[in-house]
Structure formats: C-alpha cells, structure tokens
Design an enzyme around this catalytic site. Structure first.
Site, PDB file in Angstrom:
ATOM      1  CB  ILE A   1      22.999  33.136  19.384  1.00 25.09           C
ATOM      2  CG1 ILE A   1      23.988  32.630  18.337  1.00 25.09           C
ATOM      3  CG2 ILE A   1      21.592  32.709  19.069  1.00 25.09           C
ATOM      4  CD1 ILE A   1      24.221  31.149  18.380  1.00 25.09           C
ATOM      5  N   GLY A   2      21.362  36.043  18.546  1.00 23.48           N
ATOM      6  CA  GLY A   2      20.747  36.691  17.382  1.00 23.48           C
ATOM      7  C   GLY A   2      20.156  38.047  17.709  1.00 23.48           C
TER       8      GLY A   2
ATOM      9  CB  VAL B   1      12.353  35.240  13.094  1.00 27.06           C
ATOM     10  CG1 VAL B   1      10.949  35.772  13.269  1.00 27.06           C
ATOM     11  CG2 VAL B   1      13.321  35.936  14.045  1.00 27.06           C
ATOM     12  N   GLY B   2      14.425  32.427  13.718  1.00 27.52           N
ATOM     13  CA  GLY B   2      15.840  32.170  13.492  1.00 27.52           C
ATOM     14  C   GLY B   2      16.194  31.148  12.442  1.00 27.52           C
ATOM     15  CD  GLU B   3      15.682  26.688  14.258  1.00 25.18           C
ATOM     16  OE1 GLU B   3      14.656  26.936  14.904  1.00 25.18           O
ATOM     17  OE2 GLU B   3      16.274  25.616  14.331  1.00 25.18           O
TER      18      GLU B   3
ATOM     19  CB  THR C   1      12.049  36.203  20.236  1.00 23.74           C
ATOM     20  OG1 THR C   1      13.383  36.420  19.777  1.00 23.74           O
ATOM     21  CG2 THR C   1      11.354  37.533  20.377  1.00 23.74           C
TER      22      THR C   1
ATOM     23  CB  SER D   1      18.012  37.297  22.589  1.00 15.03           C
ATOM     24  OG  SER D   1      19.219  36.948  23.208  1.00 15.03           O
TER      25      SER D   1
ATOM     26  CB  SER E   1      13.023  29.711  15.933  1.00 11.03           C
ATOM     27  OG  SER E   1      13.818  29.520  14.801  1.00 11.03           O
ATOM     28  NE  ARG E   2      13.567  27.377  24.416  1.00  8.83           N
ATOM     29  CZ  ARG E   2      14.035  28.120  25.427  1.00  8.83           C
ATOM     30  NH1 ARG E   2      15.240  28.659  25.365  1.00  8.83           N
ATOM     31  NH2 ARG E   2      13.307  28.338  26.490  1.00  8.83           N
TER      32      ARG E   2
END
Lengths: 97, 762
Positions: free
Chosen positions: B482-483, B709-711, B526, B485, B523-524
């Site tokens: 989704i980001g 780093v996603g949130e 990575t 990965s 944000s888990r």
C-alpha cells in the site's frame, strides 16, 4: 518481585494502591497472585483464560506478544494498557479499564 | 552493484524505480473491481434511509421475482455470532457487532446501514431489485454526537450496553479509560499559567480513491475464494470466517492491488456477502460500492470532543495536564479513544496528569482505522494548548516543545518509559530548517508549528526468499503493497544478499501461499515484514554457505558470506558469487528457499513536527497554505522517496482535516455530503510542495534501525494549521474543519468584540 502498575479505574479493587509488588514468572502468574490478594481483580483483565483482546501488557517498556505467557523478570515493570484498536464487549464489567 | 550510500549500506537509502510502477501507470495492474469470471453475477445492497430505526419486517418476494435476480440475503442468512471480543491484529473485534454492521439485524443504526444484498445477472437488475425490497421501520430518534449520546435520556443504540457504575443502567458509553499519574492538584498549584479549552474534531473519511469491492466464489466442495481490495487479507479471512461460520482453512483471500486504504481497508463489508451470494447461486458474485456507499457506510474516523487543561511555570515547564476526551465509535463500540488517550501528551514529560477517555456509540457508521487513529484528534487539542502556553511564557513554540519534550527514559502517558526516540531531533530539524529561519512577511500571514506521536505496530509477518537458478531472487510476503513495500522488501533482501535491487523480485502471496501475516497498517510493514525478509534472507545465506561448503568439501562453518560472495576461510580458494553457485543448486541439495515467520519485539515509536505558513483572507475566511515543512523520525529510511511520499501524504490529509473535510448530517441524521464534490478533500491546487526532512534516529529494536513511517505525519496537521491561523489573524480556532464559513464567523465575532470594547469603555 515484579512491580505491577494498577490501571487507574481498577484501583478501587486494590484499596487505592497504584502499584503492587508481585511474584511470578509470567503475566498470568502475576495476575493470579493479584487476584489472590484482591479477589475478583483478574476478571477485569482475563476472559476465557486469555488476556482480554482489548488489553495489552507492557513488560519493561516492551508491548508483550505472548499474552498471559509473557515472561516477567525478577525486577520487571508491568503495565496493563488498552490495545490500540480497542472495541468493547457488552460484558458489564468491561465498561471500565 | 551500487556503491555504499554513505550510511554503511549499498542498497538501503537509495531511490530505485518502484517495481510495480509500470503496471500501474499502464493500467495493467489488476484492482479488485477488475476481476471477472465466467458466469459472474453482480450484487447490490439495500441500505437504510434512516439513522436509527427498528426493523419490523423485510419483504423481498417482489424483488426475487424480477427476471435476472438470482438470490437475496438478509441478516437471517448469517449465523448468530459470538458476543465477545477477539484479537484481530491491530484491532479487537466483536463478531456479534461485525456481523450486525455487515447486515443490520434488529435495528438500523445509521444512514446507509446495509439491510439486504441482491445478486443478479447485471448491476442494473440488482439495483432495480433493491428498489423493490419492502422494509417496515419503526423510526427512532438518533444520537448523532458524543454530547447527544452521553446526556441523560439519550436514545439508546445498543440495549445490551450497560454502565456498571450507575446501577447497571443502559448507556451509549461503551468504555471508560483512565490514566492517572502524580499529583494533579499540586501540579496546577505550581503553574504560573493555566490554559483550558474544549476542542471538537469532525468525523472525516480516509478518502481512498478505490471504493470497496469483493468477488466471492463458493465451490461445492466447501472452499471459498475472495478477491478483494484490502490492507489485510489474513484479517479478511478471519473476519469472514467469523461472520459466515466457515472455518478459516476453507477460505482463501487473494489481495488485489489496492487503490488506497489509510486504515479504512482493515475491516470487511462486502467480502462475506459475496461468498454468501455465491453459495446461494452457484456463481461467482461481484460487489462494488459506489462513492456514496463508501462515505455513508464504510468506516471513517471518529469525530471527538476533547477538553484540555494544562499548566506551566513562567520559565516554560509544564506542571500538570488534565484531559477529558470522548470519541464517536459510530454504531458499534470501538473508537480509537484509547490510542488518543495514550498519544495526547506523549511528546511531553508531564509528571502530573489525568486522562479520562470515553468510547461512545452514536448513529453514524462504525468507524475504522485512519492513519494514526485517534492521535490527530488528540493532537489538535493538546498542540493548540501547548502553543498558547508557549506564548504565555514568551517562548518560541519549538523551544517550549524541546524544553518539555519526551526523551529516552521519559514515562509514556501509560507508564512505561520511552526507549531511544527522536522527538527532540524533529523539533531541532524544523528549528534549523530554511523554512523556519526564513522571514514571513505580509498581512494576514502566520506561521505555526505542531508535533505528533504514533506508537507504530509490530504483530506477525512471514516471508520467503527464493534464490533462482540464475542467482537472482524473489521475495514472497503476505503484506499488501500500500505504500511501496514491494520496493522496500526487495531492497532489504538485496542488501542482505549483496545483490542489486533489480535482481530481486517482490511477490505478494494469497493467504494459502504464505504464513500468517498481519495487515499492512500501523506503520508495521517495513518494520515487521522487513524483519521477516531480513531473517529469511539470512536463512537463505545459511543454506548458501552449506552448498558452497559441499562444493569446496569443507564444513559450513568454514564458509563466510561477505559482500554478496561466499568466501572459504583460511586458504586460497577464490570467492564464489551467488550467480556462480546457483547453477550447482540441483546437485548440491536442491532449491534454496529462506524462510522466516516473526512476531518481532522492539517496535520503535515515531514523532513528527510540522511547520506551516498560511495566509487568511479576512473577507472570506479562506486559508491558503503558503509553505509547509515536515520533519519525521524514520529510524532508517529504506527508500527515502517513499518515506518522503508518506510524509507528504499524511501532511496533505492533515490539512484536509484542518480546512475542509467533515461529515455533514442533517437534523434527522442523514448524511448530506455523499460525493467528493461536497465532501471536500484537498487537491494539488490547495497545497504547495510539501518539504520534507527525514530524521534518522535508528530504532535499537530493529537490526536495520527501522521504525515505520506511514502514519505520524498526519498527526500535527489540524493543530499546525490552527496555530498558523492564530499567528496570522489572532483567532484561535478550536473546531475542525476551519472552513471558510466557520473561520469567517470567528473573524466577524472577533471584529465585533473589538468594536464593542471602546463603546463599552464610554
């Protein structure tokens, strides 16, 4: 002995005590010992033999991954916290943490 | 092979082209709604036109007779589910409520609540059939806000919710959480300044581009397959299993490419219905929401009311904080108020504090996660108060934050101390930025800063690293990309294996093809799936060493792996690359496949600090963002471009919360802005280029220092805009969105108060 921080809203069951020194090799044994000292205490944390899904446990600053089997050291600091996602059970006792 | 990037790594920290980019820009990538199968039927849902009503009867006989209609299901077709919470990755889920959210049973609890699902030979016939279903309602008054729902005599949503502290009375308060530390009274007594205000945030939606979708295929052998857009295929499998009463092992979930989620695609709506309709008809069934359905009936995040009282000494030391917060859970329990309570003052060392937090059911859609759920609401309140206290103390707002900021050893609001964190570093990064050092000139312009915290998550992940006969590799995980990965997983494997990233292909497997992997959220990915990939790559290296030892007739422990090569210890044998060894796999023991399944500890929390310049039009109340810089602690940036993208995306969403976005319900509880023209999200015309500063304070709990780093970059958004507006025009906004009508009203009120003052003096 491990030091357990008692969640604020459960302190009414521990005579207002904020912390308790408890002996046990894992979180389950600590909760069982707390329940012996403060009868009924465990029912607020445990359901069907497991830590309630809405509750997480931190041992020495690390969120546990093993629930009641999470190992605890001789001088560990243990905190019970809400699991991040939350959600509630219509069980009457679970309206507080 | 790339040279070192200057951080001790050769691949990590570089910016390769994303492996899925070409498929996505050429339209080849397959999203959920792209799936089609022979004989496939199309499903549509009947949804409630009321915010709160008892369902007295449902009659679908007329609809069933419409030519082309193959099946209609209601809640009666779903089994009664257990009424207890169950762990489900990031969330705790109660199947009793999950099932009732998918299809209403006794009552409808919000505008858009699904009541029945139709499968027909075309979407148009299914829509027509939906219109023919007759439902008799007993309409009830709705409770739309936490204030409405908490007051005595409020309409009760769920009769089983009781308050044990008030004589076992029915209640809309699903949960009360309290954190207490120190001596609150003494803390406020020591304060020279006390600031106390109430803040409100609006319910907002994640606004992912791709609506929810699912294709369900039921096989006569009792096996089901679901193709869908989700952040968590294993969670879809678990939840669908609970709702359908079908064992987990009988359901396979195939995750499609995902067109955004931001936490909103961590739950289920259509997936079990597609299977149920397939079971009834013997055909594959596809269900796709339209935008109005997404807004009315998927999971936005909570609106909230938060009261903060905070005190500080004249020299800028925070002495106490008392916080009351209530979050809308939507129709069923489970708002992120617990997370809000644990994040609201996490950036600061406040020795005396009490936080009371309430999870409140209201007649709105059941909320879902939304990027650092609960934390942005909380930070809007706390970071606004921090800004006021800094001003009262005559301090620079960043200096005030640094003086009180959490460091290694600072107790978190819930008690346990932080390990190594990078909050102060994010403040310093903004303080030293060109942006903060620049002068902002011109009327009605102001600069604000605000900070935010998010825990980040760990949970479970699995990975396989397969080495092919040509010495290249594939990385197989269960984490939906989704980001970016795919790139970061390939880069981690490439780094460990000493290969160029282009030699590693990243694959996302379905739930039958890889070990359990929790959702791409929190944000888990990575951090945790990255750990699994790191371990699986090392497992592959262990096997490679054994093979090289066979070739060299040595013991495995006599072989090292350095710089992508197998090296024999102690004699003159030339090192062997993986590419040289690969053709010999078949005769030295077969394929090489590294594996790992992990539930890693050592999650590293994230902090961000943002600086925004705004210009306010005092005649219209419109706010223009002139410049925006965000600094975030990434721990270790695997692919810096994607880290920057996450920082920019989160910041942009935070600006949306701040300036425009809100669910607008009428007096009857009917949602009135069900399209993206009326639900106003920021576009590229509303935002400048968002400048980013990646701070790297490595997480000691991860072998590569990764935090996640996603949130966190969304968290300062609403507060930083509010603080900038204040600096621009002297108006403190305490409710989101700070939209033109609301801000103009505040400006006019301020003007009227100023004009009244001299008159009163006469």
């Amino acid at each position: 002995m491990a030091t357990v921080s008692i969640p604020s809203l459960l302190r009414k069951y521990t005579g207002g005590r904020e912390r308790a020194e408890v002996r046990g090799r894992n979180v389950g044994e600590l909760v069982a010992e707390l329940d012996r000292q403060f009868p009924g205490f465990a029912a607020h944390l445990i359901e069907a033999g497991e830590l309630k899904p809405s509750i997480a446990v931190s041992v020495d600053g690390e969120i546990g991954t093993a629930g009641l089997l999470e190992p605890v050291g001789e001088t560990s600091e243990v905190h019970f916290l809400p699991a991040i996602g939350g959600g509630a059970n219509p069980d009457r006792n679970s309206s507080r943490f | 092979m790339a040279e070192s990037t200057g951080n001790g790594f050769k691949v990590i920290g570089t910016r390769p082209i994303r492996p899925d980019g070409l498929d996505k820009v050429t339209g080849r990538a397959k999203f959920g709604a792209d799936y089609a199968f022979p004989g496939m039927l199309h499903g549509k849902l009947l949804r409630s036109p009321h915010a709160h009503a008892k369902i007295k009867s449902i009659n679908y006989q007329k609809a069933l007779k419409l030519p082309g209609v193959k099946a209609i299901v209601t809640a009666k077709d779903l089994p009664e589910t257990a009424n207890r919470e169950e762990a489900a990755g990031e969330l705790a889920v109660n199947p009793h409520y999950l099932s009732r959210n998918i299809l209403a049973r006794e009552k409808v609890l919000y505008d858009g609540h699904a009541i029945a699902a139709v499968a027909a030979t075309s979407p148009h016939i299914a829509e027509e059939a939906v219109r023919l279903i007759e439902v008799e309602y007993e309409v009830l008054p709705p409770a739309m806000t936490v204030e409405d729902a908490m007051k005595p005599g409020a309409p009760i949503l769920l009769p089983e919710l009781r308050n044990a502290d008030e004589g076992d009375k029915q209640t809309n308060i699903a949960r009360h959480i309290q954190f207490k530390l120190g001596d609150l009274e003494a803390g406020f007594k020591a304060a020279d300044f006390i600031v106390e205000h109430e803040y409100k945030t609006a319910m907002v939606h994640q606004g992912y581009i791709e609506p929810h979708n699912a294709v369900g295929i039921w096989n006569p052998d009792g096996q089901a397959t679901i193709y869908c857009s989700t952040q968590g295929p294993f969670e879809v499998r678990q939840f669908s299993s609970q709702v359908l009463g079908v064992p987990v092992g009988k359901i396979k979930v195939v995750p499609a490419e995902i067109g955004g989620g931001f936490g909103g695609k961590t739950v289920i709506y259509l997936e079990p219905l597609s299977v149920l309709l397939s079971q009834k008809t013997g055909h594959p069934v596809k269900l796709v929401m339209n935008r109005a359905e997404v807004l009315r009936a998927s999971g936005p995040t909570s609106g909230s009311t938060i009261r903060v009282k905070m005190g500080a000494t004249r020299d800028g030391k925070i002495t106490a904080a008392q916080i009351w917060m209530a979050y809308e859970a939507g129709a069923f329990p489970g708002s992120p108020v617990g997370a809000g309570a644990m994040t609201i003052i996490a950036p600061y060392n406040v020795e005396n504090r009490m936080i009371d937090a309430y999870d409140v059911v209201v007649n709105r859609p059941k909320i879902a996660s939304y990027r650092a759920p609960g934390s942005s609401n909380a930070a809007f309140a706390s970071e606004s108060v921090i800004d006021e206290l800094a001003e009262k103390c005559g301090m620079d707002p960043l200096e005030f934050r640094i003086k009180n900021g959490s460091r290694e050893g600072t107790p978190q609001p819930v008690g346990p101390p932080f390990r190594r964190i990078g909050f102060i570093e994010t403040c310093e990064a903004i303080k030293n930025s060109d942006h903060y050092k620049s002068k902002l000139v011109g009327p009605n312009r102001g600069r604000g800063v605000a900070s935010g915290f998010w825990f980040n998550a760990g949970m479970s992940s699995s990975a396989m690293v397969n080495i092919h006969a040509d010495g290249t590799a594939s990385v197989v995980t269960g984490s939906v990309d989704i980001g970016g990965s795919r790139a970061s997983m390939a880069m981690i494997a490439a780094e460990v294996l000493g290969m160029p990233m282009t030699d590693v292909r990243a694959i996302i497997a379905d739930t039958d093809s890889i070990g359990h992997t929790n959702l791409s959220a929190g944000s888990r990915t990575t951090f945790a799936t990255g750990t699994a990939v790191y371990d699986a790559a090392h497992d592959a290296i262990r096997q490679l060493k054994e093979r090289a030892a066979k070739v060299w007739e040595k013991k495995p422990e006599e072989v090292d792996f350095r710089d992508g090569k197998l090296v024999a210890k102690g004699n003159g044998v030339a090192p062997m690359s993986i590419k040289e060894l690969a053709p010999r796999f078949a005769r030295t023991g077969g394929p090489i496949s590294g594996r790992a399944a992990v539930t890693p500890r050592g999650v590293g929390p994230a902090f961000a600090t943002t600086c925004v310049d705004v210009e306010v039009d005092p005649e219209t109340g419109k706010v223009q963002i002139l410049r925006c810089t965000v600094a975030q602690d990434a721990g270790r940036a695997i692919h810096p471009s994607y880290v920057e993208g996450q920082m920019q995306g989160g910041t942009a969403q935070g600006v949306g919360w701040a300036l425009n976005e809100e669910y607008f319900y009428d007096a009857n509880g009917i949602l009135r802005n069900t399209g993206l023209l009326d639900y106003r999200m920021p576009t590229c015309l509303d935002l400048p280029m968002i400048e980013t500063i990646i701070v790297e304070v490595p997480n000691p709990g991860h072998p590569l220092g990764i935090r996640g780093v996603g949130e966190v970059s969304i968290v300062p958004g609403p507060a930083v805009v509010a603080n900038a507006i204040y600096r621009a025009i002297g108006v403190r906004m305490r409710e989101t969105p700070m939209s033109p009508p609301r801000l103009l009203k505040a400006i006019l009120n301020k003007r009227a108060a100023e004009e009244a003052r001299p008159a009163a003096a006469h």
